[in-house]
Design a protein around this motif. Structure first.
Motif, PDB file in Angstrom:
ATOM      1  N   THR A  69      -3.221   0.850  -1.400  1.00  0.00           N
ATOM      2  CA  THR A  69      -4.050  -0.198  -0.627  1.00  0.00           C
ATOM      3  C   THR A  69      -4.815  -1.008  -1.549  1.00  0.00           C
ATOM      4  O   THR A  69      -4.855  -2.331  -1.748  1.00  0.00           O
ATOM      5  CB  THR A  69      -4.472   0.243   0.504  1.00  0.00           C
ATOM      6  OG1 THR A  69      -3.514   0.650   1.531  1.00  0.00           O
ATOM      7  CG2 THR A  69      -5.145  -0.953   1.251  1.00  0.00           C
ATOM      8  N   PRO A  70      -6.022  -0.250  -2.158  1.00  0.00           N
ATOM      9  CA  PRO A  70      -6.782  -0.886  -3.027  1.00  0.00           C
ATOM     10  C   PRO A  70      -6.144  -1.597  -4.218  1.00  0.00           C
ATOM     11  O   PRO A  70      -6.516  -2.795  -4.659  1.00  0.00           O
ATOM     12  CB  PRO A  70      -7.599   0.170  -3.701  1.00  0.00           C
ATOM     13  CG  PRO A  70      -7.662   1.201  -2.598  1.00  0.00           C
ATOM     14  CD  PRO A  70      -6.280   1.114  -2.113  1.00  0.00           C
ATOM     15  N   GLY A 124      -6.882  -5.676  -4.171  1.00  0.00           N
ATOM     16  CA  GLY A 124      -7.839  -5.831  -5.322  1.00  0.00           C
ATOM     17  C   GLY A 124      -9.316  -5.364  -4.718  1.00  0.00           C
ATOM     18  O   GLY A 124     -10.188  -6.032  -5.099  1.00  0.00           O
ATOM     19  N   HIS A 125      -9.277  -4.012  -4.261  1.00  0.00           N
ATOM     20  CA  HIS A 125     -10.413  -3.617  -3.898  1.00  0.00           C
ATOM     21  C   HIS A 125     -10.992  -2.437  -4.620  1.00  0.00           C
ATOM     22  O   HIS A 125     -10.292  -1.981  -5.402  1.00  0.00           O
ATOM     23  CB  HIS A 125     -10.174  -2.988  -2.245  1.00  0.00           C
ATOM     24  CG  HIS A 125      -9.996  -4.182  -1.261  1.00  0.00           C
ATOM     25  ND1 HIS A 125      -9.559  -3.742  -0.240  1.00  0.00           N
ATOM     26  CD2 HIS A 125     -10.085  -5.320  -1.542  1.00  0.00           C
ATOM     27  CE1 HIS A 125      -9.321  -4.829   0.807  1.00  0.00           C
ATOM     28  NE2 HIS A 125      -9.745  -5.902  -0.241  1.00  0.00           N
ATOM     29  N   PHE A 141       0.574  -1.188 -11.047  1.00  0.00           N
ATOM     30  CA  PHE A 141       1.447  -0.715  -9.958  1.00  0.00           C
ATOM     31  C   PHE A 141       2.824  -0.429 -10.493  1.00  0.00           C
ATOM     32  O   PHE A 141       3.469   0.736 -10.150  1.00  0.00           O
ATOM     33  CB  PHE A 141       1.407  -1.907  -8.656  1.00  0.00           C
ATOM     34  CG  PHE A 141       2.199  -1.552  -7.659  1.00  0.00           C
ATOM     35  CD1 PHE A 141       1.358  -0.967  -6.505  1.00  0.00           C
ATOM     36  CD2 PHE A 141       3.473  -1.722  -7.533  1.00  0.00           C
ATOM     37  CE1 PHE A 141       2.149  -0.622  -5.473  1.00  0.00           C
ATOM     38  CE2 PHE A 141       4.195  -1.271  -6.344  1.00  0.00           C
ATOM     39  CZ  PHE A 141       3.240  -0.790  -5.215  1.00  0.00           C
ATOM     40  N   THR A 142       3.319  -1.449 -11.135  1.00  0.00           N
ATOM     41  CA  THR A 142       4.893  -1.150 -11.724  1.00  0.00           C
ATOM     42  C   THR A 142       5.038   0.020 -12.508  1.00  0.00           C
ATOM     43  O   THR A 142       6.029   0.734 -12.266  1.00  0.00           O
ATOM     44  CB  THR A 142       5.271  -2.439 -12.462  1.00  0.00           C
ATOM     45  OG1 THR A 142       5.148  -3.491 -11.674  1.00  0.00           O
ATOM     46  CG2 THR A 142       6.507  -2.433 -12.815  1.00  0.00           C
ATOM     47  N   ALA A 143       4.083   0.540 -13.293  1.00  0.00           N
ATOM     48  CA  ALA A 143       4.216   1.660 -14.115  1.00  0.00           C
ATOM     49  C   ALA A 143       4.081   2.854 -13.155  1.00  0.00           C
ATOM     50  O   ALA A 143       4.878   3.720 -13.357  1.00  0.00           O
ATOM     51  CB  ALA A 143       2.891   1.840 -15.169  1.00  0.00           C
ATOM     52  N   ASP A 203       0.261   9.165  -2.038  1.00  0.00           N
ATOM     53  CA  ASP A 203      -0.460   7.893  -1.558  1.00  0.00           C
ATOM     54  C   ASP A 203       0.604   6.865  -1.726  1.00  0.00           C
ATOM     55  O   ASP A 203       0.517   5.977  -0.828  1.00  0.00           O
ATOM     56  CB  ASP A 203      -1.676   7.867  -2.351  1.00  0.00           C
ATOM     57  CG  ASP A 203      -2.217   6.488  -2.302  1.00  0.00           C
ATOM     58  OD1 ASP A 203      -2.961   6.209  -1.202  1.00  0.00           O
ATOM     59  OD2 ASP A 203      -2.222   5.825  -3.045  1.00  0.00           O
ATOM     60  N   TYR A 204       1.353   6.617  -2.697  1.00  0.00           N
ATOM     61  CA  TYR A 204       2.291   5.523  -3.260  1.00  0.00           C
ATOM     62  C   TYR A 204       3.434   5.606  -2.111  1.00  0.00           C
ATOM     63  O   TYR A 204       3.739   4.658  -1.513  1.00  0.00           O
ATOM     64  CB  TYR A 204       2.874   5.860  -4.286  1.00  0.00           C
ATOM     65  CG  TYR A 204       3.916   4.924  -4.642  1.00  0.00           C
ATOM     66  CD1 TYR A 204       3.789   3.518  -5.323  1.00  0.00           C
ATOM     67  CD2 TYR A 204       5.409   5.144  -4.535  1.00  0.00           C
ATOM     68  CE1 TYR A 204       4.673   2.664  -5.734  1.00  0.00           C
ATOM     69  CE2 TYR A 204       6.453   4.133  -4.761  1.00  0.00           C
ATOM     70  CZ  TYR A 204       6.053   3.002  -5.229  1.00  0.00           C
ATOM     71  OH  TYR A 204       7.020   2.169  -5.511  1.00  0.00           O
ATOM     72  N   VAL A 205       3.877   6.859  -1.824  1.00  0.00           N
ATOM     73  CA  VAL A 205       5.042   7.058  -0.623  1.00  0.00           C
ATOM     74  C   VAL A 205       4.670   6.339   0.746  1.00  0.00           C
ATOM     75  O   VAL A 205       5.400   5.698   1.386  1.00  0.00           O
ATOM     76  CB  VAL A 205       5.499   8.329  -0.689  1.00  0.00           C
ATOM     77  CG1 VAL A 205       6.746   8.526   0.510  1.00  0.00           C
ATOM     78  CG2 VAL A 205       6.293   8.682  -2.150  1.00  0.00           C
ATOM     79  N   CYS A 206       3.361   6.923   0.891  1.00  0.00           N
ATOM     80  CA  CYS A 206       2.991   6.518   2.236  1.00  0.00           C
ATOM     81  C   CYS A 206       2.602   4.991   2.373  1.00  0.00           C
ATOM     82  O   CYS A 206       2.932   4.434   3.320  1.00  0.00           O
ATOM     83  CB  CYS A 206       1.206   7.108   2.465  1.00  0.00           C
ATOM     84  SG  CYS A 206       1.179   7.382   4.135  1.00  0.00           S
ATOM     85  N   GLY A 207       2.182   4.396   1.223  1.00  0.00           N
ATOM     86  CA  GLY A 207       1.946   2.935   1.233  1.00  0.00           C
ATOM     87  C   GLY A 207       3.269   2.336   1.260  1.00  0.00           C
ATOM     88  O   GLY A 207       3.086   1.212   2.016  1.00  0.00           O
TER      89      GLY A 207
END
Length: 224
Positions: free
Chosen positions: A58-59, A63-64, A79-81, A179-183
């Protein structure tokens, strides 16, 4: 010894602060080495001239926090990497999503989480029982999640086979994968319920693009 690691992440909270609550469990066979994947990921970061930082879904898209001073283009590259890294490594996962207004108390939500995890384990019992030990990595952010997971796993897998370990999410790449999968799963819900905003659409495009480029690639790893 054949060991299974479980990394846990959640989205939302059990209080009034969010409409939905998601719990994601990432399952990784420790016999499957991801060292080369980590090396390639870190090299791609260095090659792009980007600063290495722990991934937080999420951040980074909003941009948080540690990304607040980063330009959109830089956040997009990071993010892409990490998305490519996640798609390349070998793991399975389960995500359990809840609309909190359907649960009058935290106890009823906890019971539902426990039942859902219990059912997911029983539906994949051969996979889980193939391991000699199960190690759970969780920062214990939500007590109801901790209790539900402990109860579900202890009710389906031998208690003697379980080792619990607390972690800081930045310490392990697989916790960042959770965290990525949950997002991604939460973003899918937001698109499907027409709640996706400018941030999601700028980062991922329209629903059809998000589904093709992100969701389908991750859901190949989802347990049945």
């Amino acid at each position: 010894m054949n060991e299974l690691s479980i990394f846990i992440d959640e989205s939302g909270d059990v209080g009034p602060g969010s409409e939905r609550y998601l719990v994601t469990l990432v399952f990784h066979n420790q016999a499957v080495d991801i060292y080369e994947n980590i090396e390639r990921y870190e090299q791609s970061i260095r090659n792009s001239g980007l600063a290495k930082t722990a991934f937080h879904f999420t951040p980074i898209i909003r941009g948080h926090d540690q990304y607040s001073l980063m330009e959109y283009r830089t956040r997009r590259k990071l993010f892409t990497a990490f998305a490519i890294f996640t798609e390349k490594i070998d793991f399975k996962y389960g995500t359990f999503a809840y609309l909190k207004r359907e649960f009058p108390t935290q106890e009823t939500l906890e019971n539902k989480i426990r039942r859902d995890i219990n059912l997911a384990i029983r539906n994949n019992l051969e996979f889980f029982q193939s391991f000699d030990a199960v190690k759970i990595y969780y920062d214990n952010g939500q007590k109801i999640v901790k209790r539900a997971i402990h109860s579900a796993i202890e009710g389906t897998i031998s208690k003697e086979a379980i080792v619990y370990r607390d972690i800081s999410p930045a310490s392990y790449y697989l916790s960042q994968v959770a965290d990525y999968v949950c997002g991604i799963e939460l973003t899918a819900i937001r698109y499907q319920t027409h709640a996706a905003g400018n941030t999601e659409e700028r980062f991922f495009g329209e629903w059809i693009n998000f589904k093709k480029n992100y969701l389908k690639k991750i859901r190949r790893k989802r347990i049945g």
